[in-house]
Design an enzyme around this catalytic site. Structure first.
Site, PDB file in Angstrom:
ATOM      1  N   ASP A 466       0.833  -1.211   0.000  1.00 21.98           N
ATOM      2  CA  ASP A 466       0.000   0.000   0.000  1.00 21.98           C
ATOM      3  C   ASP A 466       0.867   1.262   0.000  1.00 21.98           C
ATOM      4  O   ASP A 466       2.089   1.204   0.267  1.00 21.98           O
ATOM      5  CB  ASP A 466      -0.895  -0.041   1.253  1.00 21.98           C
ATOM      6  N   ASP A 536     -10.959   2.010  -2.900  1.00 23.17           N
ATOM      7  CA  ASP A 536     -11.512   1.693  -1.575  1.00 23.17           C
ATOM      8  C   ASP A 536     -13.031   1.733  -1.601  1.00 23.17           C
ATOM      9  O   ASP A 536     -13.679   1.326  -0.641  1.00 23.17           O
ATOM     10  CB  ASP A 536     -11.007   2.697  -0.534  1.00 23.17           C
TER      11      ASP A 536
HETATM   12  C1  DGJ Z   1      -5.870   1.769   1.953  1.00 29.09           C
HETATM   13  C2  DGJ Z   1      -6.247   0.568   1.128  1.00 29.09           C
HETATM   14  O1  DGJ Z   1      -6.752   0.986  -0.103  1.00 29.09           O
HETATM   15  C3  DGJ Z   1      -7.244  -0.272   1.906  1.00 29.09           C
HETATM   16  O2  DGJ Z   1      -7.643  -1.371   1.126  1.00 29.09           O
HETATM   17  C4  DGJ Z   1      -6.632  -0.720   3.191  1.00 29.09           C
HETATM   18  O3  DGJ Z   1      -5.566  -1.593   2.930  1.00 29.09           O
HETATM   19  C5  DGJ Z   1      -6.150   0.486   3.990  1.00 29.09           C
HETATM   20  N1  DGJ Z   1      -5.310   1.333   3.201  1.00 29.09           N
HETATM   21  C6  DGJ Z   1      -5.397   0.052   5.214  1.00 29.09           C
HETATM   22  O4  DGJ Z   1      -4.866   1.102   5.893  1.00 29.09           O
END
Ligand code: DGJ
Length: 722
Positions: A466, A536
């Protein structure tokens, strides 16, 4: 690749449906001649660039140079800006040598052409690389800039490619590109290209959610342009995950357009010491006369066959469960085991523990940088959970965000200087975190060793990498002044090198790229990661639009999509949608589940299990087939996407009804890509008449009539050759 020109001074690149031609003028400049449909005879192509580039009175016209440097009467985007050691900021390139090669690996014929240009005066060498994948109608371009002198020089802009589009005798150009924001990535934006200059770019240090390093151009005539199935389309995409730029210079009378793509020259500089060279990222181009759908399928096939890491390029992507939406930062040994048991029960293949397992991570305000297991949450470490997941027949995956550090972490307390900063400025936090300066070799090495250790110590099968903030105040105080503006570029080089090294050391691990949603969806990431987190926002209806945009450039086998709680845990839209619709939306990519499975009733477990089984059956079609966008979800009450197997014998069609008004009938959906002469049986909720075996030609002509019920109704139809 044809070198048949009498003087050996021009080169014709013919691909399956398209062709590209370039050549040298009497002055030794490399000019663009042609990029368009493949023509019947080699002699059909132009013998020269279309217009005089050096007539002072035509300055307002765009010149036809293949890689125009900042010089003379060129006022459009330069591909190359250099300051030589004596202060000269003018580059004059002349053709020097050419080299060609050809090979036919399993993924199809590829040819390579390297044209070397040199500055008239300074020992600056520019190698322009062209590699073609004829079967995919894809041309890759990149440049290598070499300093052959004994003095340093400074690159101030070094783009990958300049694409010259033909002069239009009538009409104008239109651009289709992807914009967005958090929770609304890859939104399709379509606009007539305004005269003057348009810049698509990211200056955030990542390819970004706000813009994507990709665009398509088509011709507008009498207000109408290309469609999904018809019309001339050029597309370009850049393999770069950092700051990028696509500059479009457009003039009228006749309409002309130049696209210049590469690393953004914003806050960029690169010192080229004597004997050194700089290689730009790859930029690709594709051309079709068969509309946006065909352009996307060229891009998809190229990524599946050429770009994606080879180890898993053709392996089915596992169906994953991810903890994030169910428990957020509160992961622990107990709840993860409970979820893992349920996940195995419904047929999940990969169980992923997302954020929260490490350091003092109970919220986003602590822990990043401390990649050791949180002993309160996992008193015996991760090993017992990993063993249990493996015993349940699933693979085990873990989330990391290695380029970041929270101020509240052991790493930051020990090395505050490892984050980008200017000593005289306060450090800006986003999501309570700073970015580690990967341009520093010691920091990049630390990140590599830390992850290597994590992967060596644990039986991890998948990593989700990430990146949750933009780069700001890019200070690198310990570097020599002349090098400091190399930071963002070096950061991406280090990011790539770390992933490549880890992949080599841990070849069985599958990798997913993520950046606070879909902020790193680009060809640079997809050359190193097997799949990509799309957004997300997992609201299944919003996802139809996000996924449609994603599909313009990137294939379904890279598009991670979860079935998540309804309404979503982030309260996105607060809508309640059936499990079937949620699954169908996510089944058009790499299926994952984010629901809290502990709350599932026996009925929900049965439904989820059945839909997962169905996905396993159609997975080869979705992940390896050709995608057809039949009905767009934008501004429509219905949408439909079809996938067709490579041999054309089977197909699935997903149809969605976003709203129903006034008992309105479902749409007629016209399948594409079927073999006209084969007879197909249709199964699934559709009119009885459609279920009689019909030829592909008949299905395409008559359409199919799916049954759809009420708001958020969906249907999955199968077509199988009989
Ligand atoms: C952002 C990501 O897009 C989510 O899927 C998740 O992993 C969060 N970060 C975790 O902090």
């Amino acid at each position: 690749m044809d070198l048949s020109d009498a003087h050996g001074q021009c080169w014709l690149i013919e691909m399956r449906h398209s062709a590209y031609k370039l050549g040298i003028n009497p002055e030794g400049r490399l000019l663009h001649y042609y990029w368009g449909p493949r023509l019947p005879f080699v002699t059909d192509y132009p013998l020269n660039a279309p217009a005089q580039y050096d007539d002072v009175h035509l300055q307002r016209r765009l010149n036809w140079e293949e890689y125009p440097p900042a010089t003379g009467f060129h006022f459009t985007e330069p591909a190359l800006k250099v300051t030589f050691a004596d202060g000269t900021r003018d580059v004059r390139l002349r053709f020097d040598t050419v080299a060609t090669s050809a090979s036919t690996p399993s993924a199809g014929k590829r040819d390579q052409l390297v044209l070397t240009l040199r500055d008239e005066f300074y020992p600056l060498r520019v190698e322009l690389h062209y590699r073609t994948y004829a079967d995919h109608d894809i041309l890759e371009r990149w440049a290598v800039l070499a300093n052959d002198s004994d003095q340093p020089l400074a690159l101030e802009s070094a783009l990958s490619a300049t694409w010259q589009l033909p002069a239009l005798s009538e009409g104008a150009y239109r651009m289709t590109h992807l914009t967005g924001r958090w929770a609304a990535e890859t939104q399709i934006s379509q606009t007539a290209v305004p005269l003057g200059r348009t810049i698509l770019e990211s200056r955030r240090g990542l390819s970004s959610r706000e813009a994507n390093p990709f665009c398509m151009i088509d011709e507008l005539r009498d207000g109408a342009g290309a469609t999904e199935t018809h019309g001339t389309v050029w597309a370009t995409a850049l393999a770069w995950s950092g700051n990028w730029k696509i500059a479009c210079d457009a003039v009228a009378d006749p309409a002309r357009l130049t696209l210049s793509a590469g690393i953004n020259d914003y806050d960029f500089a690169w010192q080229l010491r004597p004997g050194e060279h700089f290689t730009t990222p790859t930029c690709i181009g594709t051309f079709t006369t068969a509309g946006f759908g065909a352009a996307s399928r060229n891009l998809h096939a190229y990524q599946r066959d050429i770009v994606l890491p080879r180890a898993f390029a053709h392996q089915p992507r596992p169906i994953l469960y991810n903890s994030w939406e169910a428990v957020g930062f509160s992961v622990n040994d107990v709840n993860q085991r409970e979820l893992a048991a349920r996940a195995a029960q419904i047929g999940i293949e990969l169980f992923v523990v997302d954020d929260g397992w490490f350091g003092l991570r109970t919220s986003d305000s602590a822990g990043l940088g401390d990649w050791y297991v949180n002993s309160e949450k996992f008193p015996n470490g991760l090993a017992p959970l990993i063993d249990e997941v493996h015993d349940l027949g699933m693979r085990f995956g873990l989330w990391v965000e290695p380029e970041m550090v929270n101020p509240n972490s052991d790493l930051y307390r020990a090395h505050p200087d490892w984050a980008y900063h200017y000593p005289t400025r306060p450090r800006l936090q986003e999501r309570n975190q700073f970015v580690l300066n990967l341009a520093r070799d010691d920091v990049a090495d630390y990140v590599l060793q830390t992850l290597d250790h994590l992967l060596t110590q644990h039986a991890i099968d998948y990593i989700k990498w990430d990146f949750n903030r933009s780069l700001t105040e890019l200070g690198w105080p310990v570097a020599p002044l002349a090098q400091q503006r190399e930071a963002t570029t070096r950061h991406i080089h280090a990011f790539y090198a770390i992933v490549e090294t880890l992949r080599a050391r841990h070849p069985s691990v599958l990798w997913e790229v993520c950046a606070g949603g879909g902020g790193r969806a680009d060809l640079g990431s997809l050359a190193r990661f097997d799949q990509c987190w799309t957004s997300d926002n997992t609201d299944p209806y919003d996802r139809l639009c996000i996924q449609e945009g994603y599909s313009l450039a990137y294939p379904a086998r890279t598009m991670a999509a979860w079935v998540s709680p309804s309404p979503m845990s982030h309260d996105v839209n607060n809508g309640v949608v059936s499990m079937r619709f949620r699954f169908h939306s996510a089944m058009m990519g790499v299926l994952g589940i984010g629901d809290d499975l502990r709350t599932y009733t026996p009925q929900q477990i049965a439904t989820a299990s059945a839909l997962i089984e169905e996905y396993k059956r159609i997975r080869p079609l979705v992940q390896d087939g050709a995608a057809y966008r039949l009905l767009s979800p934008r501004h429509n009450p219905h949408s439909a996407v079809q996938f067709v197997s490579p041999d054309g014998t089977s197909s699935v069609i997903f149809v969605f009804q976003h709203r129903q008004h006034y008992w309105q009938a479902p749409p007629v959906v016209y399948p594409q890509g079927l073999r006209p002469d084969l007879r197909y049986a249709l199964t699934g909720p559709a009119d009885e008449a459609d279920q009689l075996p019909r030829s592909g030609a008949a299905h395409a002509q008559l359409g199919v009539h799916p049954q759809l019920n009420g708001h958020f109704g969906s249907s999955l139809l199968h077509l199988q050759a009989v």
